[in-house]
Design a protein around this motif. Sequence first.
Motif, PDB file in Angstrom:
ATOM      1  N   LEU A   1      -1.669   5.252  12.297  1.00  0.00           N
ATOM      2  CA  LEU A   1      -3.136   5.240  12.242  1.00  0.00           C
ATOM      3  C   LEU A   1      -3.720   5.142  10.839  1.00  0.00           C
ATOM      4  CD1 LEU A   1      -3.958   7.812  15.054  1.00  0.00           C
ATOM      5  CD2 LEU A   1      -3.923   5.318  15.162  1.00  0.00           C
ATOM      6  N   ALA A   2      -2.895   5.227   9.819  1.00  0.00           N
ATOM      7  CA  ALA A   2      -3.429   5.096   8.466  1.00  0.00           C
ATOM      8  C   ALA A   2      -2.883   3.815   7.855  1.00  0.00           C
ATOM      9  CB  ALA A   2      -3.042   6.300   7.622  1.00  0.00           C
ATOM     10  N   ALA A   3      -3.708   2.768   7.864  1.00  0.00           N
ATOM     11  CA  ALA A   3      -3.217   1.460   7.449  1.00  0.00           C
ATOM     12  C   ALA A   3      -3.812   0.999   6.123  1.00  0.00           C
ATOM     13  CB  ALA A   3      -3.516   0.433   8.536  1.00  0.00           C
ATOM     14  N   THR A   4      -4.798   1.734   5.605  1.00  0.00           N
ATOM     15  CA  THR A   4      -5.380   1.389   4.302  1.00  0.00           C
ATOM     16  C   THR A   4      -5.566   2.677   3.506  1.00  0.00           C
ATOM     17  OG1 THR A   4      -7.722   1.730   4.805  1.00  0.00           O
ATOM     18  CG2 THR A   4      -6.784  -0.378   5.462  1.00  0.00           C
ATOM     19  N   PHE A   5      -5.900   2.536   2.228  1.00  0.00           N
ATOM     20  CA  PHE A   5      -6.168   3.709   1.398  1.00  0.00           C
ATOM     21  C   PHE A   5      -7.528   4.348   1.740  1.00  0.00           C
ATOM     22  CE2 PHE A   5      -3.147   2.455  -2.302  1.00  0.00           C
ATOM     23  CZ  PHE A   5      -2.126   3.187  -1.721  1.00  0.00           C
ATOM     24  N   LYS A   6      -8.240   3.777   2.694  1.00  0.00           N
ATOM     25  CA  LYS A   6      -9.435   4.448   3.205  1.00  0.00           C
ATOM     26  C   LYS A   6      -9.046   5.453   4.295  1.00  0.00           C
ATOM     27  CE  LYS A   6     -13.117   2.582   1.163  1.00  0.00           C
ATOM     28  NZ  LYS A   6     -13.714   3.430   0.124  1.00  0.00           N
ATOM     29  N   ASP A   7      -7.865   5.250   4.900  1.00  0.00           N
ATOM     30  CA  ASP A   7      -7.399   6.171   5.951  1.00  0.00           C
ATOM     31  C   ASP A   7      -6.334   7.104   5.401  1.00  0.00           C
ATOM     32  OD1 ASP A   7      -8.596   4.095   7.753  1.00  0.00           O
ATOM     33  OD2 ASP A   7      -6.738   3.048   7.237  1.00  0.00           O
ATOM     34  N   TYR A   8      -5.489   6.570   4.538  1.00  0.00           N
ATOM     35  CA  TYR A   8      -4.448   7.405   3.927  1.00  0.00           C
ATOM     36  C   TYR A   8      -5.005   7.876   2.591  1.00  0.00           C
ATOM     37  CZ  TYR A   8      -0.021   9.401   2.775  1.00  0.00           C
ATOM     38  OH  TYR A   8       0.944  10.319   2.472  1.00  0.00           O
ATOM     39  N   LEU A   9      -5.400   9.146   2.534  1.00  0.00           N
ATOM     40  CA  LEU A   9      -6.164   9.632   1.391  1.00  0.00           C
ATOM     41  C   LEU A   9      -5.253  10.177   0.310  1.00  0.00           C
ATOM     42  CD1 LEU A   9      -8.977  11.480   3.364  1.00  0.00           C
ATOM     43  CD2 LEU A   9      -8.950   9.122   2.512  1.00  0.00           C
ATOM     44  N   LEU A  10      -5.189   9.469  -0.796  1.00  0.00           N
ATOM     45  CA  LEU A  10      -4.424   9.956  -1.939  1.00  0.00           C
ATOM     46  C   LEU A  10      -5.357  10.770  -2.828  1.00  0.00           C
ATOM     47  CD1 LEU A  10      -2.435   6.719  -2.787  1.00  0.00           C
ATOM     48  CD2 LEU A  10      -1.510   8.834  -1.839  1.00  0.00           C
TER      49      LEU A  10
END
Lengths: 163, 909
Positions: B694-703
């Motif tokens: 479900l996390a396919a961009t750095f907008k979903d995968y929060l670094l």
Amino acid sequence: MSEHAIAWTVNAHPRRDRVEARTSLADHLRLEVGCTGVHLGCEHGVCGACTVIVDGRAVRSCLMLAVQADGACVTTVEGLAAPDGTLHTVQQAMREAHGVQCGFCTPGVLMTFAALSSDAAKADEQAMIAAMSGHICRCTGYQGIRRAAKALADKAVGSGQGT
Amino acid sequence: MNAEISGHGLGASRWIGKRVPRKEDPRLLTGRGQFVDDVVLPGMLHVAFARSPVACGRIISIDREAAQQMPGVHAVLTAADIAARPIRMLSFFFTEAEIAIAPLADGHVSYLGEPVALVVAESRAMAEDAAALVEIACEEGQPIVSIAQARTGAPIHPGMDSNIAAEIGDEEIDEELEQRLAASALRIRQKVVHQRISQAPMETRGVIASRDGPEELTLWITCQSPHLVARWVSLALDLPDSAIRVIAKDVGGAFGLKNHPWKEECAVIVAALLLGKPLKWIEDRYEALTASNQAREAEMTLEAGFDAEGRLTGSHGIYDCNNGAFPQGADSNIAVHMFVWAAYRQPAYAFVSRGWYTNTNGLAAYRGPWAMESLVRETLLDKAGRRLGIDPVEIRRRNLVYLADQPATSSMGIPLEDITPGECLEKLLQHFDMAQFRREQAKARSEGRYLGVGIAAYVEPTGSAGSMAPMTGELAQVRIEPTGKVTATMSTHSQGHGTATTMAQCIADRLGVRYEDVTVFEGDSSRGGFGPGAAGSRQGVIAGGAAIRCSELLADKVRTVAAHLLNASPDSVVLSDGMVHVEGAPEMTRPLSEIAAIAYGEPDRLPPDLETGLEMQFRYQPPPMTFTSAAHLAIVEVDAETGFVTILRWISSEDCGTVINPAVVEGQISGGLAQAIGMVLLEDMPYDAHGNPLAATFKDYLLPGIGDVPVFEFVHANTPSRTIGGMRGVGEGGAIIGPPTLVNAIADALSPFGEIEELVLPLTPARILDVIEQRDVSGTSKANSPVAETPVTLSPEPVPAEDVVQGVSAAGPAGDWDMVLKTPMGPQAMQAHFDVEGSALRGYLAAPEGRQEFRGGIVEGNRLRFDLKVEKPMKITLKYDLEVSGDAIAGKCKMGMFGSAKVTGKRAP
Ligand code: FES
Ligand code: FES
């Protein structure tokens, strides 16, 4: 796919190029101009690694099309240091502050710093750190980048305070 | 600092311990680094992958017609095409998996995003356009996504009897431990559900493979060690390593992901061999997040007993880890148990550990892969302290192993000689006034502000060498060129570690030359000797020792040559700042360049029989393991309205022995701590019930960004280790000690509201509000795992081998057997031979490493029991208990304190 002619300046050298409409500025800089210091960390506008300066402003080159650079003046990380190799203040600041580890995010960080540390921008430490929220660094925990921001805002680069 | 290093025959200028600017920076700051995507070869073609649209299912058809018609497309390859060049997908330990793993999905897909077809085209854009036109039709099955589903669902891999990828230990708590726990004043459990993490180096994966004639293969690949990749690829392809050259000059972070090639890289390598054209593949971020191997998803329940004074009485741990479909080595993570109590006086510990196959992306390493041990233990200690009314510092003081307690042996048999977690804690507290903080905290609470303090202590095994195939010593080759400048080729590799800097410091320090005059080359498997690179916090420790000793040996040679030339005694010759001095005779001072020119060019002037030139090499084999210790402290404020956490302060008190360069050491710790903050508060790679990541961009995968990471304060407690140079590893520690430090601070802030009963990461504002509001705001408190649970229909329950045993086989146990022992390092294949005489059993077990005889075993019907003593990786008696059923054999091997491992096998043909 339509092709377009652009006339522009990259790192103080005027150029004329033909670009496909869909090609991003980042890809064109890397593949055709040879500016491989423009790094692609996400290609969707979040990480900031691809940041270049377009007409004085820090811009994500992965979100801009090459064709939009027609008539523009573009600076990449390769254009920061003086022709004799002397590092730009922002490069010197990052070096003194130990702001670099793997160096992948670094060109983007430098370009944002460069845009903000121009005399016109007059950014203070707060503004520099706020701008850094648009850059992802997976290595450093931002410690050196913070120190570099402070040294740049305090105009203390080269005084040894960065370390 | 570093007064412990004494330099014989060296001048005053020392480089070890200095915050010198890095050698790597000038090229990286000017855009002249060389990352894999910066390399362009003539005639190079580009690769893109068509990937599985479902998490599991049978491939019905792959229609590549439209893709092949696209302009610029040279080839569209599937599993059947690349099978022409077999490749074995090995683990980091170079062992083969017991499941079939191929670069491209073959007949069946096992996770969403699994590469199915490889498109080769003239540009990356053309390859991507064409890959989008490959039609993959699948008969979709019902995926197993979570650990809970893996336990009860049908095996995802054909031929397996369960979803257990790896297993070790004993489920039941034995009677003695049970009695210890039952008799304790407090018996407490801590459960941690750790989310899945994407290592997310800023440079995604990428490779260029070039077949140079029939016998040479050159790879440019973003990796952790070109030497390890060369060795791995040579074993995988069954090619001599001399035929493979691997180049990786600059690498944009790796963190465990880039140890060795996996599916996509292997597919590109094989395709390049088959097509004979240089191929480049650069992963995009969408692929990096959804298709690069991932890490961490695991659950652990740690139970521990305490007496009324808060002293540990015994403990039991249960660990389960989601291995995904194709892990880079099936893993039940034995290290979690080895180190969970290593720093504490824990009288008894037992455990069970399992890795599970699921229809998700496969597991790879991530900085401190066993870090769960520190998280679960340190959070348990704070919880126990709150129950017992003992504060967090005191409960640690009562249980930590201090220097005065050593030598000692941990409950898991690890010898402890110089660990300092207690000393690190004491040193930390000299820099923090706990009583003052408690007053501030009380005042803040009365104003409705919730501050918390967290502390954690740990030890970490670093610089491991000698017990696992890839974990070797490290090589330094140092030469003083005829010009007097110094060059070195090292087995090290930097992905941000700055080894060209720290190794140059070690060399300059021990050779008596200026740091500016030393250049270190690395990043090319054709240079220097084998080393596994950045793996297990080792390079500073082992390669630093190699660089130091090699330089000392070379300095001795310079002294011999200079003494001969200057007619002085070697003991009076001093090297300093690139000059050669004779004590008491300043007029004899010569530049090193003069000595060097003679050493290479005028052999007649050298001492007789001395080899010309000034070159030296040394491979350092250090003690098997070197411990790093640390204690950290964090102060947070939790906003009770929003559940947001602000980190106000963070102090690291770390004992990494001799510090070569404080800026590099602090950089390593800081990077690990930022990743820890990401793990605790932000990062999450969830899968839905269909197995969609479900996390396919750095907008979903929060670094974590700059605003999420505070300024770190450092207290260096330097106890030199027993290695040459006295260093201790520092690469992974921040990511191990960081999570419990932060969680403890948050739990302390939340303590007026209640406990975080079950720690589910990340601690999002919603999960924190669950504690504050005492209700299920996040909607996840019931589900143990972030994965949405759907009941999985069982295909016939996998039947344990014992239950199948019915009729007694006519053949019996005697004879030859092909067996597999599931060790913590991966499945180990072996041949067994049994001779039976009445109830007496003897025979041997044979593996490629050798053959071992045993006697004195017992046969009862179809049951065989025998003992085997082994020396490596440690002295241990293996107790086999096997049952023969027809032509099958199965059972357990009890491996001392490691618990039991599974054995399966069949009669040899
Ligand atoms: S590559 Fe442009 S913002 Fe990440
Ligand atoms: S230095 Fe590696 S990502 Fe910033």
